[in-house]
Design a protein around this motif. Sequence first.
Motif, PDB file in Angstrom:
ATOM      1  N   ALA A  41       4.437  10.180  -5.640  1.00 27.65           N
ATOM      2  CA  ALA A  41       5.868  10.491  -5.696  1.00 27.65           C
ATOM      3  C   ALA A  41       6.517  10.065  -7.016  1.00 27.65           C
ATOM      4  O   ALA A  41       7.742   9.953  -7.088  1.00 27.65           O
ATOM      5  N   ALA A  42       5.691   9.782  -8.048  1.00 30.54           N
ATOM      6  CA  ALA A  42       6.187   9.466  -9.401  1.00 30.54           C
ATOM      7  C   ALA A  42       7.057   8.221  -9.455  1.00 30.54           C
ATOM      8  O   ALA A  42       7.913   8.096 -10.326  1.00 30.54           O
ATOM      9  N   THR A  43       6.881   7.303  -8.505  1.00 31.89           N
ATOM     10  CA  THR A  43       7.552   6.004  -8.622  1.00 31.89           C
ATOM     11  C   THR A  43       6.722   5.105  -9.545  1.00 31.89           C
ATOM     12  O   THR A  43       5.631   5.482  -9.972  1.00 31.89           O
ATOM     13  N   SER A  44       7.241   3.917  -9.858  1.00 31.53           N
ATOM     14  CA  SER A  44       6.458   2.990 -10.692  1.00 31.53           C
ATOM     15  C   SER A  44       6.694   1.550 -10.230  1.00 31.53           C
ATOM     16  O   SER A  44       7.155   0.723 -10.997  1.00 31.53           O
ATOM     17  N   PHE A  45       6.412   1.298  -8.966  1.00 29.92           N
ATOM     18  CA  PHE A  45       6.526  -0.062  -8.435  1.00 29.92           C
ATOM     19  C   PHE A  45       5.587  -1.021  -9.172  1.00 29.92           C
ATOM     20  O   PHE A  45       5.920  -2.173  -9.413  1.00 29.92           O
ATOM     21  N   PHE A  46       4.400  -0.501  -9.522  1.00 25.31           N
ATOM     22  CA  PHE A  46       3.384  -1.367 -10.129  1.00 25.31           C
ATOM     23  C   PHE A  46       2.992  -0.917 -11.534  1.00 25.31           C
ATOM     24  O   PHE A  46       2.023  -1.419 -12.096  1.00 25.31           O
ATOM     25  N   LEU A  47       3.715   0.046 -12.098  1.00 25.42           N
ATOM     26  CA  LEU A  47       3.363   0.580 -13.409  1.00 25.42           C
ATOM     27  C   LEU A  47       4.355   0.079 -14.451  1.00 25.42           C
ATOM     28  O   LEU A  47       5.547   0.419 -14.387  1.00 25.42           O
ATOM     29  N   PRO A  48       3.907  -0.718 -15.426  1.00 27.31           N
ATOM     30  CA  PRO A  48       4.827  -1.198 -16.470  1.00 27.31           C
ATOM     31  C   PRO A  48       5.129  -0.094 -17.483  1.00 27.31           C
ATOM     32  O   PRO A  48       4.403   0.898 -17.587  1.00 27.31           O
ATOM     33  N   ALA A  49       6.207  -0.266 -18.227  1.00 30.64           N
ATOM     34  CA  ALA A  49       6.555   0.699 -19.276  1.00 30.64           C
ATOM     35  C   ALA A  49       5.598   0.555 -20.457  1.00 30.64           C
ATOM     36  O   ALA A  49       4.990  -0.493 -20.660  1.00 30.64           O
ATOM     37  N   GLY A  50       5.463   1.642 -21.226  1.00 27.12           N
ATOM     38  CA  GLY A  50       4.700   1.598 -22.475  1.00 27.12           C
ATOM     39  C   GLY A  50       3.198   1.675 -22.295  1.00 27.12           C
ATOM     40  O   GLY A  50       2.445   1.270 -23.191  1.00 27.12           O
ATOM     41  N   MET A  51       2.720   2.219 -21.164  1.00 23.67           N
ATOM     42  CA  MET A  51       1.273   2.305 -20.950  1.00 23.67           C
ATOM     43  C   MET A  51       0.671   3.438 -21.767  1.00 23.67           C
ATOM     44  O   MET A  51       1.242   4.523 -21.879  1.00 23.67           O
ATOM     45  N   ILE A  90       0.835  -1.205   0.000  1.00 24.71           N
ATOM     46  CA  ILE A  90       0.000   0.000   0.000  1.00 24.71           C
ATOM     47  C   ILE A  90       0.868   1.252   0.000  1.00 24.71           C
ATOM     48  O   ILE A  90       0.583   2.234  -0.709  1.00 24.71           O
ATOM     49  N   ILE A  91       1.939   1.230   0.770  1.00 27.63           N
ATOM     50  CA  ILE A  91       2.850   2.383   0.773  1.00 27.63           C
ATOM     51  C   ILE A  91       3.473   2.550  -0.615  1.00 27.63           C
ATOM     52  O   ILE A  91       3.604   3.674  -1.127  1.00 27.63           O
ATOM     53  N   MET A  92       3.838   1.446  -1.263  1.00 31.66           N
ATOM     54  CA  MET A  92       4.404   1.537  -2.611  1.00 31.66           C
ATOM     55  C   MET A  92       3.375   2.079  -3.598  1.00 31.66           C
ATOM     56  O   MET A  92       3.699   2.901  -4.468  1.00 31.66           O
ATOM     57  N   GLN A  93       2.105   1.626  -3.489  1.00 34.81           N
ATOM     58  CA  GLN A  93       1.085   2.149  -4.406  1.00 34.81           C
ATOM     59  C   GLN A  93       0.837   3.637  -4.145  1.00 34.81           C
ATOM     60  O   GLN A  93       0.639   4.415  -5.087  1.00 34.81           O
ATOM     61  N   LEU A  94       0.877   4.028  -2.878  1.00 32.88           N
ATOM     62  CA  LEU A  94       0.704   5.447  -2.546  1.00 32.88           C
ATOM     63  C   LEU A  94       1.854   6.267  -3.134  1.00 32.88           C
ATOM     64  O   LEU A  94       1.645   7.386  -3.632  1.00 32.88           O
ATOM     65  N   MET A  95       3.069   5.718  -3.120  1.00 33.99           N
ATOM     66  CA  MET A  95       4.206   6.417  -3.736  1.00 33.99           C
ATOM     67  C   MET A  95       4.042   6.500  -5.251  1.00 33.99           C
ATOM     68  O   MET A  95       4.389   7.516  -5.868  1.00 33.99           O
ATOM     69  N   ASP A  96       3.507   5.440  -5.862  1.00 34.64           N
ATOM     70  CA  ASP A  96       3.230   5.507  -7.305  1.00 34.64           C
ATOM     71  C   ASP A  96       2.292   6.662  -7.623  1.00 34.64           C
ATOM     72  O   ASP A  96       2.421   7.323  -8.666  1.00 34.64           O
ATOM     73  N   ARG A  97       1.341   6.899  -6.753  1.00 33.65           N
ATOM     74  CA  ARG A  97       0.333   7.939  -7.015  1.00 33.65           C
ATOM     75  C   ARG A  97       0.841   9.338  -6.673  1.00 33.65           C
ATOM     76  O   ARG A  97       0.404  10.318  -7.278  1.00 33.65           O
TER      77      ARG A  97
END
Length: 626
Positions: free
Chosen positions: A268-278, A259-266
């Motif tokens: 702090a511009a990280t991409s723990f769960f976001l694949p390239a080329g979306m 959850i902390i990683m997903q919150l950072m994706d939203r």
Amino acid sequence: MDASTSHATHGEPNHEAGHDDSHHELGFWRKYIFSTDHKVIGIQYGICGLIFLFFGFSLMMIMRWQLAYPGQAMPVIGKWLPYIFGANTMPDGKMTPEFYNSLGAMHGTIMIFLGVVPVAFAAFGNFVVPLQIGAPDMTFPKVNAASFWAFGVGGLIMLTSFFVPGGAAKGGWTSYTPLSDISDKGPGFNLVLNGQSLWLIGFIFLITSSLLGAVNFITTIIQLRAKGLTWMRLPFFVWAQFVTAFLLLLAFPPLEAAIIMQLMDRTAATSFFLPAGMIVNGAPLNISGGGSPLLWQHLFWFLGHPEVYVLILPAFGIVAEILANNSRKPLWGYKSLVFSVLVIGFLSFIVWAHHMWLTGMGSTVSAFFQTTTLLISIPSVIILSAFFISLWGGSIRFTVPMLWATAFLPMFGIGGLTGIPLAFNSADLYLHDTYYIIAHFHYIVAPGTIFGLFAGVYYWFPKATGRQMNEFWGKVHFWPSLICMNVIFLPMFLQGMLGMHRRWYDGGQGWTLSGEHIWGLTGFQWNTPISWAAWIMGLAQIPFIINFFWSINHGKKVNDNPWEATTLEWTAPSPPPHGNFVTTPVAYRGPYEYSLPGREKDFTMQNEPVEPSERSRRITEPALAH
């Protein structure tokens, strides 16, 4: 551990007298709001959890209108809902797809994490476990209070998310990425004040609450048991809570990290769960990429499957106490029950990927998870069988708690049996994400677990208040709830086997197969009787709500042991004072000594010493049997 040692842990030397006379009277806020007493905290959890359960159920009742009558204005309350949830949710009383998605996500989240878990684990555990083990309180009273207030803050944040721009989270109660990483990120996006981010922040508090509670329960059960209360003399309810605490302690941290990683994706511009080329809305998403949406699923379901047993094990424990008490005989196979919950606790950590058959895992991994999923059904069947056998030859009294407890057995049985096809990835290819899944899961959690919770409320209410809830209105609550539960969920198996998807906003009216007739109605038409049953069941909860609050002050007064039960909590006054017991309890026997031969009464409490004649009888009876 000696009971006197456990009392010393709290620095209260005069527990022999229940509470010493020098103990100053606490004010209202300190006694009932910011309390560290396990009983008050248990009641706080219970009342808050029941309120959240009804609120989450109300969200589902709103959804059922859209499923039964898609696109039509909701009568009576439809015109008022935009004033509550925002103008874009129900314009002209008609539900938007976005609001439907929010209701679906929040219904699941609230019912499980703000309703069932707080009531099943925290409320009953806090109030009953210390009393059943003869302890004066939980080991860490202030940690216990912190646990409740972390739950309160998490719940408040979840509710707040309904009123921010864009509304509450829409990514489902499982919050699958990448959808949940990018949702609500349109014009005017606020890093924190959006539904999905608030969902994640609220969840962090809820997980912290559960972890604090789990540590407290484990320590209390190990350290504060009364003298003579060995492991195999523990009530089965205590065993169920003990295993549940370990499930929470071990399974929630991975999800909290996720959850902390997903919150950072939203934020702090990280991409723990976001694949390239979306590609989003026809344009490439400008992110670093490299993340894995499947990683979220693994981390979520590593909690998600033990969580199912977090819901069901406390209900097992409650039902066990009530079945033994109302059949007036010992639980059949006590040791097999104990070892079964321990095996369930272990196996629940190695079955999570059966929620992920469609993700393309290899045949070896699939075979492993199919095997473990089938294996975990064995201890569940042992427990259910032991409960049924416990009724055999009993002198059964159908009190209101017993009605709920006996109804729990076939309801959980239906839920368990219908889960077996889902253990096979070949069957799951067809049934995945259909109404069949909703029916299977809800038969375990709704008529299953929640029936167990109602049984527990009616059963321990006299201990908490010194008064009994009204029997007649308890039955008025029970029968419509039992009938409506089955009218709601049984047809969903049919809808699921027609292929109707569980998240369709239009109720499936455009799906070709949903036009086929089964039991006289098409799959889509079944939504109407299901919805009416849901609304009637909502009305059926009104007698319970009135009965509950009216009985606190006006219910029939009862003695300390109105059910003539055997476990230690019934030796304490009703309601129990500070410190719980007038004299420190000592356990001399097992928890379910009902209908012993040669006794004047048909129950023998755990704190009653074993008589010499009893010892000789126990020695000679096996010899006579040979």
